[in-house]
Design a protein around this motif. Sequence first.
Motif, PDB file in Angstrom:
ATOM      1  N   UNK A   1      37.609  27.529  41.123  1.00  0.00           N
ATOM      2  CA  UNK A   1      37.334  28.312  40.343  1.00  0.00           C
ATOM      3  C   UNK A   1      38.551  29.378  39.580  1.00  0.00           C
ATOM      4  N   UNK A   2      39.442  28.712  39.628  1.00  0.00           N
ATOM      5  CA  UNK A   2      41.087  29.477  38.631  1.00  0.00           C
ATOM      6  C   UNK A   2      40.729  28.566  37.102  1.00  0.00           C
ATOM      7  N   UNK A   3      40.200  27.071  37.300  1.00  0.00           N
ATOM      8  CA  UNK A   3      40.292  26.472  36.747  1.00  0.00           C
ATOM      9  C   UNK A   3      39.266  26.540  35.471  1.00  0.00           C
ATOM     10  N   UNK A   4      37.913  26.037  36.413  1.00  0.00           N
ATOM     11  CA  UNK A   4      36.627  26.779  35.309  1.00  0.00           C
ATOM     12  C   UNK A   4      37.319  27.421  34.581  1.00  0.00           C
ATOM     13  N   UNK A   5      37.437  29.055  35.058  1.00  0.00           N
ATOM     14  CA  UNK A   5      37.600  29.939  33.581  1.00  0.00           C
ATOM     15  C   UNK A   5      38.513  30.790  33.010  1.00  0.00           C
ATOM     16  N   UNK A   6      39.058  29.383  33.418  1.00  0.00           N
ATOM     17  CA  UNK A   6      40.337  29.676  32.391  1.00  0.00           C
ATOM     18  C   UNK A   6      40.628  30.492  31.093  1.00  0.00           C
ATOM     19  N   UNK A   7      39.957  29.350  30.693  1.00  0.00           N
ATOM     20  CA  UNK A   7      39.870  29.539  29.273  1.00  0.00           C
ATOM     21  C   UNK A   7      38.328  30.503  28.944  1.00  0.00           C
ATOM     22  N   UNK A   8      37.920  31.183  29.657  1.00  0.00           N
ATOM     23  CA  UNK A   8      36.651  31.671  29.633  1.00  0.00           C
ATOM     24  C   UNK A   8      37.066  33.545  29.945  1.00  0.00           C
ATOM     25  N   UNK A   9      38.273  33.725  30.203  1.00  0.00           N
ATOM     26  CA  UNK A   9      38.820  34.833  30.052  1.00  0.00           C
ATOM     27  C   UNK A   9      39.233  35.805  30.996  1.00  0.00           C
ATOM     28  N   UNK A  10      39.101  34.344  32.497  1.00  0.00           N
ATOM     29  CA  UNK A  10      39.209  35.101  34.126  1.00  0.00           C
ATOM     30  C   UNK A  10      40.083  34.633  34.799  1.00  0.00           C
ATOM     31  N   UNK A  11      41.141  35.098  35.089  1.00  0.00           N
ATOM     32  CA  UNK A  11      42.005  35.066  36.147  1.00  0.00           C
ATOM     33  C   UNK A  11      41.825  35.254  37.599  1.00  0.00           C
ATOM     34  N   UNK A  12      42.468  34.080  37.695  1.00  0.00           N
ATOM     35  CA  UNK A  12      41.476  34.408  39.689  1.00  0.00           C
ATOM     36  C   UNK A  12      43.135  33.443  40.397  1.00  0.00           C
ATOM     37  N   UNK A  13      43.688  34.494  41.078  1.00  0.00           N
ATOM     38  CA  UNK A  13      44.660  33.641  41.830  1.00  0.00           C
ATOM     39  C   UNK A  13      44.409  34.706  43.168  1.00  0.00           C
TER      40      UNK A  13
ATOM     41  N   UNK B   1      50.473  43.119  33.503  1.00  0.00           N
ATOM     42  CA  UNK B   1      51.309  42.394  33.571  1.00  0.00           C
ATOM     43  C   UNK B   1      52.253  40.489  34.538  1.00  0.00           C
ATOM     44  N   UNK B   2      50.620  40.271  35.021  1.00  0.00           N
ATOM     45  CA  UNK B   2      50.130  39.344  35.690  1.00  0.00           C
ATOM     46  C   UNK B   2      48.944  38.157  34.454  1.00  0.00           C
ATOM     47  N   UNK B   3      49.568  38.735  33.070  1.00  0.00           N
ATOM     48  CA  UNK B   3      48.324  38.454  32.143  1.00  0.00           C
ATOM     49  C   UNK B   3      48.662  36.721  31.978  1.00  0.00           C
ATOM     50  N   UNK B   4      49.731  35.744  32.850  1.00  0.00           N
ATOM     51  CA  UNK B   4      49.553  34.874  32.410  1.00  0.00           C
ATOM     52  C   UNK B   4      49.752  33.286  33.909  1.00  0.00           C
ATOM     53  N   UNK B   5      49.392  34.313  34.920  1.00  0.00           N
ATOM     54  CA  UNK B   5      49.032  33.749  36.451  1.00  0.00           C
ATOM     55  C   UNK B   5      47.575  34.067  36.060  1.00  0.00           C
ATOM     56  N   UNK B   6      47.551  32.741  36.791  1.00  0.00           N
ATOM     57  CA  UNK B   6      46.313  32.205  36.933  1.00  0.00           C
ATOM     58  C   UNK B   6      46.333  31.142  38.468  1.00  0.00           C
ATOM     59  N   UNK B   7      44.989  30.978  39.764  1.00  0.00           N
ATOM     60  CA  UNK B   7      45.719  29.677  40.439  1.00  0.00           C
ATOM     61  C   UNK B   7      46.947  29.662  41.280  1.00  0.00           C
ATOM     62  N   UNK B   8      47.509  31.342  41.422  1.00  0.00           N
ATOM     63  CA  UNK B   8      48.420  31.483  41.689  1.00  0.00           C
ATOM     64  C   UNK B   8      48.442  32.000  43.302  1.00  0.00           C
ATOM     65  N   UNK B   9      49.244  31.584  43.873  1.00  0.00           N
ATOM     66  CA  UNK B   9      49.205  32.457  45.244  1.00  0.00           C
ATOM     67  C   UNK B   9      50.879  33.351  45.656  1.00  0.00           C
ATOM     68  N   UNK B  10      49.883  34.308  46.157  1.00  0.00           N
ATOM     69  CA  UNK B  10      51.465  35.074  46.509  1.00  0.00           C
ATOM     70  C   UNK B  10      51.123  35.543  48.431  1.00  0.00           C
ATOM     71  N   UNK B  11      51.887  35.128  48.976  1.00  0.00           N
ATOM     72  CA  UNK B  11      52.365  35.203  50.373  1.00  0.00           C
ATOM     73  C   UNK B  11      53.187  35.888  50.836  1.00  0.00           C
ATOM     74  N   UNK B  12      52.105  37.172  51.427  1.00  0.00           N
ATOM     75  CA  UNK B  12      52.877  38.758  51.629  1.00  0.00           C
ATOM     76  C   UNK B  12      52.843  38.340  53.150  1.00  0.00           C
ATOM     77  N   UNK B  13      53.735  37.733  53.845  1.00  0.00           N
ATOM     78  CA  UNK B  13      53.765  37.470  54.961  1.00  0.00           C
ATOM     79  C   UNK B  13      55.310  37.306  55.653  1.00  0.00           C
TER      80      UNK B  13
END
Length: 252
Positions: A175-187, A237-249
């Motif tokens: 999804x992050x790749x599908x909508x990256x050019x449509x103003x939506x970030x998916x992380x 603050x995460x404006x250039x992050x999409x398709x990213x994963x943060x492990x809080x583990x």
Amino acid sequence: MSSSRTGVVVVTGGSRGIGAATARLAARHGYAVCVAFRSDAEAARAVVGEVEALGPAAVAVRADVGLEQDVERLFDTAENALGPVTALVNNAGVLERQCRVDEITADRLQRVLSTNVVGAFLCARQAVLRMSTRYGGRGGAIVNVSSAASRLGSPHEYVDYAASKGAVDTLTLGLSKEVAAEGIRVNCVRPGIIATGIHAAGGEPGRVDRIGPLQPMGRGGTAEEVAEAIVWLLSDAASYSTGAFIDVSGGR
């Protein structure tokens, strides 16, 4: 409705645990919050009260995210009460009692996958339809809540839950790749051993006490620590992050 705010966020599974912590933290950052819940209306109302005490507007909406009509109603209600949705936290998730794969039934699989996979897709769909510039929206952000289980497999405990979270990881990437050019970030955020009520549903309320000390950091985590990662990914603050994963583990 507040006249000065960050946006409107829908938080599924918002009445408890990570969802409730995210709703509270998002409110501190100025978001109006839609608290989506399936069964515990009293807990959802309590979270709404906490959000409103912080200033932003809030609404609680009962919805089974595995049902398409419920998800449509959820987003319609959020927009009618709070304004255009600008963010989604796909947090609703369930697991069942610990068991092996050779003990898992089709009914159990349907229950787990309906909420954890179908629900995540249906909510993401509604968010895109409302936020994407392709449909006249102004953009926004989606954060999917997966689990470290997607990397670890959860043998002897919840392989079905782990598999459902693997699907959430793949949803995030595609999804992050599908909508990256449509103003939506998916992380995506992948919590590890976190002190929430979900462990009781699996039949081991003390699981965090048992496994927490075995983590590299020597303890389990808190819902608030996960919420910090979620709200950061929602923010500019995460404006250039999409398709990213943060492990809080805790290093696991």
